[in-house]
Design a protein around this motif. Structure first.
Motif, short mmCIF file in Angstrom:
data_model
loop_
_atom_site.label_atom_id
_atom_site.label_comp_id
_atom_site.label_asym_id
_atom_site.label_seq_id
_atom_site.Cartn_x
_atom_site.Cartn_y
_atom_site.Cartn_z
N CYS A 49 0.83 -1.21 0.00
CA CYS A 49 0.00 0.00 0.00
C CYS A 49 0.87 1.26 0.00
CB CYS A 49 -0.88 -0.04 1.24
SG CYS A 49 -1.71 1.48 1.61
N PHE A 96 0.06 4.07 1.12
CA PHE A 96 -0.18 4.88 2.32
C PHE A 96 0.54 4.31 3.54
CE2 PHE A 96 -4.53 5.57 0.17
CZ PHE A 96 -4.02 6.57 -0.65
N CYS A 97 0.29 3.06 3.85
CA CYS A 97 0.85 2.50 5.09
C CYS A 97 2.12 1.71 4.85
CB CYS A 97 -0.20 1.62 5.80
SG CYS A 97 -0.62 0.14 4.87
N HIS A 108 -8.37 -2.44 0.26
CA HIS A 108 -7.44 -1.87 1.23
C HIS A 108 -7.29 -0.35 1.02
CE1 HIS A 108 -4.15 -1.71 4.12
NE2 HIS A 108 -3.58 -0.85 3.27
N CYS A 115 -7.26 0.35 4.90
CA CYS A 115 -5.99 0.95 5.34
C CYS A 115 -6.24 1.89 6.52
CB CYS A 115 -5.35 1.72 4.19
SG CYS A 115 -3.78 2.44 4.66
ZN ZN Z 1 -2.44 0.76 3.71
#
Ligand code: ZN
Length: 408
Positions: A283, A285-286, A295, A300
């Motif tokens: 991902c 983002f994370c 996700h 997420c």
């Molecule tokens: Zn994520």
């Protein structure tokens, strides 16, 4: 070709079968000529029943088997009938049509023809026993007992004077049983409809061929993406509503975005890695989890925080009378059976998803305050369009509860 143009000459990402269905049913709305022509031919099957013209008698004399239409299935042995080209095409269309018709109740099932029926096969072929038909045995109901069980061979012999052997009878019953199993239906009596479903549908068409066309283009299976979603999310989703929501989206950019999301062809890192564009499948983002659609848009942690903030503002500051409790289905498909929304709220959720996707592409964590600016810009654009379209009053009314969302 038309498809080449649509898909920018790359390989089809959505199968053509799905592309030809109307958008409301999950496709992209490209008509298919052959199904349309077949639909027109089916009008002539209807006319065999409803018309009183002289030609009907002529066809009955010329092709006596055609008069058995209501006793046989739709896979008539067309070659053996030696029909002229016109009627040959009509019955080819009828065969195609019959394959698309699914019985949905035990009454319909019991009325199904045993002979010339693709779905009932002995040794990989449909069957046709003339002496049974002569003795008025032609649909499943005819060999059922009152409790819905099949007659034994002796009971069958007792009731009908048909010269047949036990093996033939049992083979036939087995073939019917495996068909019943596939329908998922159970029969517990010997009640049945009076007519084969295929013909019932054909005769029910009042005018024209639209009904037939709809049946011909429908796919027996849901689009592949639907099954994938149901497995992924482990839940049933009302696809009709999902696709209707897509139809309502006015802005083409957003509409195409939502189609790609639902069809699961939105470029995630997993897809990009597969294409060799991206190496990392985690991902953006994370950086922890696999970058799947569900996700990025819901599961997420960063995105969850984003939605929580949006939900809080809507519930505290927007007097829309809705109590919003966002969940995965509302976010991904725009609806959930427990939640009644309005068009503006649907649009806001869609814009928020689009915003999240833009953040993902830029590898920025989605910030709720930045979304408020983004929403304000979109709002101003819609306001401008409403003004030039002279629908400003309607616009103001639609957005009246959501102004606070844009005030950071
Ligand atoms: Zn994520």
């Amino acid at each position: 070709t038309m498809y080449g143009f649509l898909w920018n000459r790359k390989q089809d990402r959505i199968s053509r079968k799905i592309a030809i269905k109307s958008i409301a049913k999950g496709g992209l709305g490209i008509p298919k000529l052959r199904d349309y022509i077949n639909a027109l031919k089916l009008i002539w099957v209807r006319k065999l029943k409803t018309s009183d013209h002289k030609w009907k008698n002529i066809i009955k004399v010329t092709y006596p088997k055609v008069t058995l239409l209501e006793q046989l299935g739709s896979s008539l042995p067309i070659e053996e009938l030696h029909l002229n080209k016109f009627w040959n095409d009509v019955f080819q269309a009828y065969k195609q049509f019959g394959r698309k018709i699914k019985v949905e109740s035990s009454d319909e099932l019991a009325a199904e023809p045993i002979f010339c029926n693709d779905k009932i096969q002995v040794g990989n072929r449909s069957i046709c026993y003339k002496n049974w038909i002569d003795n008025k045995v032609f649909c499943i109901k005819n060999i059922l007992k009152e409790n819905g069980a099949f007659m034994t061979f002796n009971q069958f012999k007792e009731k009908y004077e048909i010269n047949t052997d036990c093996i033939t009878y049992i083979g036939c019953v087995q073939a019917i049983k495996s068909y019943i199993l596939k329908t998922g239906l159970t029969i517990d009596n010997n009640m049945s409809n009076h007519m084969i479903k295929t013909l019932k549908v054909i005769y029910s068409g009042q005018k024209g061929a639209r009904l037939y066309y709809e049946v011909l283009i429908q796919d027996a299976n849901k689009p592949k993406c639907c099954e994938k979603w149901e497995t992924k999310l482990n839940t049933d989703i009302n696809w009709n509503t999902s696709f209707k929501k897509i139809q309502k989206i006015r802005e083409i950019k957003l509409k195409w975005f939502q189609i790609r999301l639902v069809q699961r062809i939105l470029a995630t890192n997993v897809v990009l890695a597969h294409m060799g564009v991206e190496k990392d499948v985690t991902c953006s983002f994370c950086g922890k989890e696999r970058d799947a659609i569900e996700h990025i848009f819901w599961r997420c942690e960063h995105v969850k925080r984003f939605w929580e903030q949006l939900q809080t503002v809507v519930n505290n500051a927007c007097a829309n009378g809705l109590f919003v409790n966002l969940n995965e289905s509302i976010i991904l498909f725009g609806h959930d059976c427990s939640f009644k929304s309005d068009d503006t709220f649907d649009l806001i959720i869609l814009l928020a998803k689009f915003f999240i996707y833009k953040c993902k592409v830029k590898k920025n964590i989605p910030q709720f305050n930045l979304f408020r600016n983004y929403l304000k810009t979109a709002f101003e654009a819609y306001k401008y369009i409403a003004t030039i379209n002279m629908s400003y009053d309607k616009f103001t009314k639609e957005w009246q509860f959501y102004q606070t969302l844009m005030e950071s």
